[in-house]
Design an enzyme around this catalytic site. Structure first.
Site, PDB file in Angstrom:
ATOM      1  N   ALA A 126      53.483  53.102  44.255  1.00 40.30           N
ATOM      2  CA  ALA A 126      53.440  54.198  45.227  1.00 40.30           C
ATOM      3  C   ALA A 126      52.139  54.974  45.081  1.00 40.30           C
ATOM      4  O   ALA A 126      52.037  55.923  44.293  1.00 40.30           O
ATOM      5  CB  ALA A 126      54.653  55.104  45.040  1.00 40.30           C
ATOM      6  N   GLU A 129      49.226  57.790  50.659  1.00 35.85           N
ATOM      7  CA  GLU A 129      49.863  58.975  51.239  1.00 35.85           C
ATOM      8  C   GLU A 129      49.463  59.067  52.699  1.00 35.85           C
ATOM      9  O   GLU A 129      48.494  58.432  53.123  1.00 35.85           O
ATOM     10  CB  GLU A 129      49.395  60.235  50.481  1.00 35.85           C
ATOM     11  CG  GLU A 129      49.808  60.211  49.032  1.00 35.85           C
ATOM     12  CD  GLU A 129      49.480  61.511  48.304  1.00 35.85           C
ATOM     13  OE1 GLU A 129      48.970  62.461  48.954  1.00 35.85           O
ATOM     14  OE2 GLU A 129      49.747  61.563  47.099  1.00 35.85           O
ATOM     15  N   ASP A 240      42.403  45.745  40.488  1.00 36.37           N
ATOM     16  CA  ASP A 240      41.458  44.702  40.064  1.00 36.37           C
ATOM     17  C   ASP A 240      42.188  43.384  39.785  1.00 36.37           C
ATOM     18  O   ASP A 240      41.671  42.301  40.048  1.00 36.37           O
ATOM     19  CB  ASP A 240      40.703  45.123  38.800  1.00 36.37           C
ATOM     20  CG  ASP A 240      39.465  45.966  39.111  1.00 36.37           C
ATOM     21  OD1 ASP A 240      39.179  46.190  40.300  1.00 36.37           O
ATOM     22  OD2 ASP A 240      38.794  46.379  38.141  1.00 36.37           O
ATOM     23  N   GLY A 340      48.015  25.771  71.454  1.00 39.52           N
ATOM     24  CA  GLY A 340      48.310  26.149  72.840  1.00 39.52           C
ATOM     25  C   GLY A 340      49.489  27.102  72.897  1.00 39.52           C
ATOM     26  O   GLY A 340      49.644  27.984  72.040  1.00 39.52           O
ATOM     27  N   GLU A 364      46.211  47.119  49.914  1.00 41.84           N
ATOM     28  CA  GLU A 364      45.481  46.982  48.636  1.00 41.84           C
ATOM     29  C   GLU A 364      43.963  47.043  48.828  1.00 41.84           C
ATOM     30  O   GLU A 364      43.209  46.348  48.165  1.00 41.84           O
ATOM     31  CB  GLU A 364      45.920  45.722  47.881  1.00 41.84           C
ATOM     32  CG  GLU A 364      47.302  45.906  47.278  1.00 41.84           C
ATOM     33  CD  GLU A 364      47.801  44.722  46.518  1.00 41.84           C
ATOM     34  OE1 GLU A 364      47.068  44.237  45.654  1.00 41.84           O
ATOM     35  OE2 GLU A 364      48.929  44.295  46.780  1.00 41.84           O
TER      36      GLU A 364
END
Ligand code: COS
Length: 382
Positions: A126, A129, A240, A340, A364
């Site tokens: 998390a 924001e 990283d 197609g 990310e």
């Protein structure tokens, strides 16, 4: 049959080749799953991936701590993505959501990894924001010290596994210094008082995603992952490792698009001959194959560099993510063109790849951010 010649590149060891082959067999037997209820599908996927041992690669073993093997992470994501985007998502979030614990967790926090590696708990990362996605250092969410506790207030959004996770690794401002040097990372159980799922977010390739509200969420100081004030570095170190794996997932999508296209242009007749005989079609196939191989080289270069002991792979990981996700979009777009009408028909694999790939150029670290990261590393001489 996908091209597996890349597995013989010097980046890999026999254990990687065995892993890729075994997982491909597992995928043939278990994927794709039904996506009609993404929450239920993700929970079931995590349980199955855990039960069958694949999630052992997503986080370190708390009983025998070692570094994460990024080549294994990338091979697993590439293979799962080739078979089912939601399976890749389920695996990836168990890694990203626990990355801070794998890299910086205390002995007690490492205990959570027993559950996530067994598929018995779901994790989430998390960071973003409403007003700070790319600019991490601008985050508003606060964590105020209160004796031996911290009190978290604010919002997080675009949180993958939001709503189904058992815990969140949450970044918040603790204020040791302005900007990037005043952030910290916390392990917050999903059932903490004051943590609410404010909104579930629908996107073009559905997966569990939510906005979270933290209203005086109280956690003990033991919930800190890493040192106070080091949250930005914790986040960047996790990225990283996991940015190359986003490139690997994109590579899996692109490989699938190329494979589907090879079948299509060999089988479909146009102007009295298979499409594959038209040079304009061959041009597309050549560009697609080139993009896939170039992406694979960058992804596995980054993974190998990390696995062989580099302290930072910021530039390599950013290059891998940028190139592999942008080029996968091109490869899949060509696949749609060569299919197609079928290419845009709901439920066709190429149509779903077209939807699945788009978010990887955003999450990310958007492609534009990767360019900033690469340029800064070059200008700093690193
Ligand atoms: N590893 C370790 N440390 C790092 C690092 C990394 N990859 N990247 C930066 N740092 C360190 C820097 O060295 C610097 O510390 P020092 O001053 O002690 O040297 C500190 O962290 C601040 O770095 P910087 O000045 O580069 O911070 P910025 O706020 O300018 O960073 C970018 C800007 C764009 C690079 C960063 O905010 C970023 O990566 N944004 C994208 C985030 C993202 O991926 N969001 C999606 C959410 S996850 S789905």
């Amino acid at each position: 049959m996908p091209d597996t010649s890349f597995l013989h590149w010097p980046f890999f060891e026999d254990r990687h080749r065995e892993l890729a082959a075994a997982l491909d067999n597992w995928c043939e037997a278990n994927l794709p799953v039904d996506h009609s209820d993404v929450d239920a599908a993700c929970k079931a996927l995590v349980a199955k991936l855990g039960q069958d041992g694949w999630l052992k690669h997503s986080a370190i073993d708390p009983d025998q701590p070692a570094v994460l093997d990024v080549r294994s992470l990338c091979l697993i994501r590439e293979t799962l993505a080739r078979h089912d985007g939601l399976a890749d998502f389920a695996f990836a979030m168990q890694g990203l959501g626990t990355g801070a614990i794998s890299l910086f967790g205390t002995t007690e926090q490492l205990g959570w990894l027993r559950k996530t590696r067994a598929g018995q708990a779901l994790s989430a990362f998390a960071l973003s924001e409403p007003k700070s996605g790319s600019d991490v250092a601008a985050m508003d969410m606060t964590a105020a010290r209160d004796g031996n506790h911290f009190v978290l207030n604010g919002e997080k959004t675009w949180i993958s596994n939001g709503g189904i996770a058992d815990f969140y690794c949450v970044f918040a401002r603790t204020g040791e210094a302005p900007g990037a040097k005043g952030l910290s990372c916390f392990l917050v159980p999903a059932d903490a008082d004051g943590l609410n799922i404010a909104e579930r977010l629908e996107v073009i390739a559905p997966h569990p995603l939510a906005r979270l509200e933290f209203d005086n969420v109280r956690v003990s100081a033991d919930a800190l992952i890493g040192e106070p004030g080091q949250g930005f570095k914790v986040a960047m170190s996790v990225l990283d490792v996991f940015r190359s794996t986003v490139g690997a997932a994109a590579l899996g999508f692109a490989r699938r698009a190329l494979d589907e296209t090879l079948v299509r242009v060999r089988e479909r007749e146009l102007f009295g001959a298979p499409m594959a005989e038209l040079q304009m079609v061959q041009g597309h196939v050549a560009e697609m194959a080139l993009d896939v191989d170039a992406s694979a080289l960058l992804v596995y270069r980054a993974a190998w560099t990390k696995d062989t002991g580099a302290a930072r792979v910021t530039r390599e990981a950013a290059m891998a993510k940028l190139h592999a996700t942008d080029k996968a979009q091109d490869v899949i777009d060509r696949a749609v063109q060569l299919h197609g009408g079928d290419g845009v028909r709901s439920g066709h694999i190429v149509e779903s790849l077209y939807r699945e790939i788009r978010a990887l150029r955003i999450y990310e670290g958007a492609s534009d951010v990767q360019k900033v990261v690469i340029a800064r590393q070059m200008l700093a001489g690193g």
